[in-house]
Design an enzyme around this catalytic site. Structure first.
Site, PDB file in Angstrom:
ATOM      1  N   HIS A 112       0.813  -1.192  -0.140  1.00  6.66           N
ATOM      2  CA  HIS A 112       0.252  -0.033   0.021  1.00  6.66           C
ATOM      3  C   HIS A 112       0.824   1.297   0.059  1.00  6.66           C
ATOM      4  O   HIS A 112       0.504   2.306  -0.121  1.00  6.66           O
ATOM      5  CB  HIS A 112      -0.934   0.013   1.175  1.00  6.66           C
ATOM      6  CG  HIS A 112      -1.830  -1.164   1.284  1.00  6.66           C
ATOM      7  ND1 HIS A 112      -1.689  -2.262   2.141  1.00  6.66           N
ATOM      8  CD2 HIS A 112      -2.863  -1.448   0.583  1.00  6.66           C
ATOM      9  CE1 HIS A 112      -2.639  -2.909   2.040  1.00  6.66           C
ATOM     10  NE2 HIS A 112      -3.611  -2.489   0.818  1.00  6.66           N
ATOM     11  N   HIS A 139       1.687   9.022   1.420  1.00  3.89           N
ATOM     12  CA  HIS A 139       0.471   8.693   0.681  1.00  3.89           C
ATOM     13  C   HIS A 139       0.391   9.742  -0.343  1.00  3.89           C
ATOM     14  O   HIS A 139       1.321  10.966  -0.360  1.00  3.89           O
ATOM     15  CB  HIS A 139      -0.523   9.065   1.624  1.00  3.89           C
ATOM     16  CG  HIS A 139      -0.628   8.143   2.766  1.00  3.89           C
ATOM     17  ND1 HIS A 139      -1.677   6.968   2.761  1.00  3.89           N
ATOM     18  CD2 HIS A 139      -0.150   8.545   4.042  1.00  3.89           C
ATOM     19  CE1 HIS A 139      -1.437   6.616   4.127  1.00  3.89           C
ATOM     20  NE2 HIS A 139      -0.668   7.249   4.860  1.00  3.89           N
ATOM     21  N   HIS A 156       4.002  10.330   6.762  1.00  2.00           N
ATOM     22  CA  HIS A 156       3.768  10.052   8.153  1.00  2.00           C
ATOM     23  C   HIS A 156       4.819   9.372   8.645  1.00  2.00           C
ATOM     24  O   HIS A 156       5.376   8.455   8.675  1.00  2.00           O
ATOM     25  CB  HIS A 156       2.511   9.044   8.253  1.00  2.00           C
ATOM     26  CG  HIS A 156       1.140   9.692   7.863  1.00  2.00           C
ATOM     27  ND1 HIS A 156       0.135   9.096   7.075  1.00  2.00           N
ATOM     28  CD2 HIS A 156       0.863  11.248   7.475  1.00  2.00           C
ATOM     29  CE1 HIS A 156      -0.887   9.766   6.986  1.00  2.00           C
ATOM     30  NE2 HIS A 156      -0.443  11.032   6.834  1.00  2.00           N
ATOM     31  N   THR A 223      -4.998   5.990   9.348  1.00  2.03           N
ATOM     32  CA  THR A 223      -5.615   6.193   8.391  1.00  2.03           C
ATOM     33  C   THR A 223      -6.115   5.092   7.380  1.00  2.03           C
ATOM     34  O   THR A 223      -6.422   4.954   6.320  1.00  2.03           O
ATOM     35  CB  THR A 223      -5.189   7.366   7.313  1.00  2.03           C
ATOM     36  OG1 THR A 223      -3.869   6.853   7.096  1.00  2.03           O
ATOM     37  CG2 THR A 223      -5.066   8.442   8.320  1.00  2.03           C
TER      38      THR A 223
HETATM   39 ZN   LIG Z   1      -0.161   7.124   6.621  1.00  3.12          ZN
END
Ligand SMILES: [Zn+2]
Length: 274
Positions: A112, A139, A156, A223
């Protein structure tokens, strides 16, 4: 699941091979001992395959809460992340104290995103609580929005206290000038895809941050599934800049891996100047 097919793979150039010592791991799904809370934290129990979730369609964000019992909070939680930071935050709180030193990092593709784990302890202290760095990932585009505005990417920096609570420093990235401070990280992204994992040597996390640590603070969640609501969000107010090519490198590996903004409900966002 987002494909990590051969088509998106890139060749590591000679210059980047000099700093990226590719290391092959036996199994991409093997969690490291003392595994950190990560974007791959969907793994349910030892030996089971991670639950299937994605950013689109039947396994996309609107359905995360229905995919697994452990993901229920994604659908029912009232303090979810990301959020849109409104234009008028009012409260204030403690500054972020950084205790980051130069370290080597292991970059890994979770399916991801690509995340970097430090090989030596890195810490921050917020309001008297010490949090240990677990991993940094990205992201693209950003997950948080500032007064409705999306950025090209968001990083992050995930930390955890001894009590298990999380503190995440969010760094927004705008498309602009090439940013040499980030070159080691950017080069590690395609390398991690190619080789399962890649090493980044001699990187100080503090060099990745903007000059000002002024930030917005609010209580939110992961998230990604399981969307646990134990996260102290520290979203830096000043975006960093990354070059067009640097943004493209990130997006080539993983793009549109941003959860839509969630309702603020009765939460307040504090603006912290330091
Ligand atoms: Zn994240």
């Amino acid at each position: 699941m987002r494909s990590t097919s051969m088509a998106t793979r890139k060749t590591v150039t000679a210059s980047s091979s000099a700093v990226l010592l590719a290391m092959i791991t036996g199994c991409a799904d093997t969690a490291a001992p003392g595994a950190s809370p990560t974007d791959s934290s969907a793994q349910t129990a030892q030996g089971e395959a991670p639950a299937q979730w994605s950013y689109e369609g039947a396994t996309g964000p609107q359905h995360w809460g229905e995919l697994e019992d452990e993901f229920t909070t994604c659908g029912t939680g009232a303090a979810q992340s990301p959020i849109n930071v409104p234009g008028d935050p009012v409260l204030s709180s403690e500054p972020i104290e950084l205790d980051y030193t130069a370290s080597d990092f292991q970059a890994r593709d979770t399916g991801h995103t690509v995340e970097l784990e430090s090989t030596s302890p890195q810490n921050i202290t917020v309001d008297g609580t010490e949090y240990t760095f677990k991993q940094m990932h990205y992201h693209a585009p950003s997950e948080h929005t500032l007064d409705g505005v999306n950025y090209a990417a968001e990083f992050h920096f995930v930390h955890q206290s001894d009590d298990g609570d999380l503190a995440v420093i969010g760094v927004l990235a705008a498309e602009g000038e090439d940013n040499p401070a980030w070159s080691l990280v950017i080069e590690a992204v395609p390398a991690a895809q190619d080789e399962d994992s890649a090493e980044v040597t001699g990187l100080a996390l503090s060099s990745l941050l903007p000059e000002s640590l002024d930030h917005y603070e609010y209580d939110g969640s992961l998230t990604t599934p399981p969307c646990s609501e134990n996260v102290r969000w520290l979203l830096l107010q000043s975006p960093i800049e990354l070059g067009t090519t640097q943004i493209s490198e990130l997006r080539s590996a993983h793009s549109d891996n941003n959860r839509p903004t969630q309702p603020l409900n009765d939460r307040e966002v504090a603006q912290v100047d330091q």
